[in-house]
Scaffold this motif. Structure first.
Motif, PDB file in Angstrom:
ATOM      1  N   LEU A 145     -67.154  59.352 -86.110  1.00 52.10           N
ATOM      2  CA  LEU A 145     -68.075  58.567 -85.119  1.00 52.10           C
ATOM      3  C   LEU A 145     -67.243  57.978 -83.983  1.00 52.10           C
ATOM      4  O   LEU A 145     -67.660  57.807 -82.755  1.00 52.10           O
ATOM      5  CB  LEU A 145     -68.825  57.620 -85.945  1.00 52.10           C
ATOM      6  N   ARG A 146     -65.787  57.624 -84.407  1.00 46.79           N
ATOM      7  CA  ARG A 146     -65.165  57.253 -83.002  1.00 46.79           C
ATOM      8  C   ARG A 146     -64.847  58.278 -82.082  1.00 46.79           C
ATOM      9  O   ARG A 146     -64.805  57.821 -81.086  1.00 46.79           O
ATOM     10  CB  ARG A 146     -63.711  56.959 -83.826  1.00 46.79           C
ATOM     11  N   GLU A 149     -68.132  58.409 -80.247  1.00 44.49           N
ATOM     12  CA  GLU A 149     -68.211  57.125 -79.521  1.00 44.49           C
ATOM     13  C   GLU A 149     -67.731  57.336 -77.939  1.00 44.49           C
ATOM     14  O   GLU A 149     -68.173  56.871 -77.042  1.00 44.49           O
ATOM     15  CB  GLU A 149     -67.812  55.811 -80.161  1.00 44.49           C
ATOM     16  N   PRO A 154     -74.769  56.491 -76.648  1.00 44.82           N
ATOM     17  CA  PRO A 154     -75.349  55.855 -77.978  1.00 44.82           C
ATOM     18  C   PRO A 154     -76.278  56.588 -78.671  1.00 44.82           C
ATOM     19  O   PRO A 154     -76.324  56.463 -80.012  1.00 44.82           O
ATOM     20  CB  PRO A 154     -75.589  54.689 -77.630  1.00 44.82           C
ATOM     21  N   SER A 157     -74.462  59.436 -80.292  1.00 45.63           N
ATOM     22  CA  SER A 157     -73.770  58.636 -81.520  1.00 45.63           C
ATOM     23  C   SER A 157     -74.624  58.524 -82.699  1.00 45.63           C
ATOM     24  O   SER A 157     -74.485  58.818 -83.948  1.00 45.63           O
ATOM     25  CB  SER A 157     -73.017  57.539 -81.206  1.00 45.63           C
TER      26      SER A 157
END
Length: 233
Positions: A145-146, A149, A154, A157
């Motif tokens: 996820l990092r 991102e 968004p 994500s």
């Protein structure tokens, strides 16, 4: 078309055209039913359904409102579907993840800052030291996820976090030969991070594709031997 479906479509149309904006309150039931040419019972069923979809929200004693319609809100029901997915459905969700996440990883290669790369290294260290599958999966999700991102989208994500949820990943890891699967995952993570550190877009796409394809293979193997039916045991 069922009357409830017709009612749902009519309310959605009001939202799409802007007649009902995000955060706005719906007219009183009898007024809206007459306006849309619906029975009040059909309208109530439609409101219940749209509330379950998080398109509408009901405030006790205050009425029914259009939600904020933010993607994270609307995707919550899909997140639950991913959590409870079994068999071919779970495999199909991972296939969609494979179509999206490697490209996002490639984009991130040019966008991640030194502090981001340091954080990713820390997350991989935590993956290595994880004492349980659940702990490993938590850090694994944070790692991927990092990276996504960094793309700054968004919606992307949220969609990727939904496509492979924590519950689903734990189930797949437990259904595979766990120690072997963990070691392969550690190796794949290191290759992804090296590609990101080198700012190599093509290599980042390739390593992420290999990693997600391996998860698909674990799941497909489980489907072949019917082992996934008991992976929560």
């Amino acid at each position: 078309m069922a009357l409830t479906d017709e009612a749902i479509d009519k309310i959605k149309a009001m939202i799409v055209t802007g007649e009902l904006a995000p955060g706005s309150r719906l007219p009183k039931e009898e007024v809206l039913a007459e306006q849309l040419g619906l029975s009040r019972s059909s309208l109530r069923e439609a409101v219940r359904a749209l509330t379950a979809m998080r398109i509408l929200i009901t405030r006790q004693g205050d009425g029914t409102y259009v939600s904020s319609l933010e993607p994270h809100l609307l995707l919550e029901s899909l997140s639950f579907a991913a959590d409870v997915s079994q068999g071919q459905t779970a495999l199909q969700l991972l296939q969609v993840r494979r179509l999206l996440e490697p490209q996002a990883t490639g984009l991130a290669a040019a966008l991640l800052q030194p502090d981001d790369l340091t954080e990713l290294r820390h997350l991989l260290d935590q993956c290595r030291s994880a004492a349980t599958v659940e702990e490993f999966v938590a850090h694994d999700i944070a790692f991927h996820l990092r990276i996504v991102e960094a793309v700054g989208n968004p919606v992307l994500s949220m969609l990727l976090s939904v496509l492979s949820t924590r519950t689903q990943r734990v189930r797949i890891m437990r259904g595979s030969r766990t120690s072997h699967a963990l070691e392969n995952a550690h190796r794949d993570h290191e290759e992804i991070l090296r590609a990101l550190e080198a700012r190599d877009t093509l290599l980042a796409v390739s390593t992420a594709t290999t990693h997600i394809s391996a998860v698909e293979q674990w799941l497909a193997a489980g489907l072949d031997d019917n082992s996934l039916g008991s992976i929560d045991d």
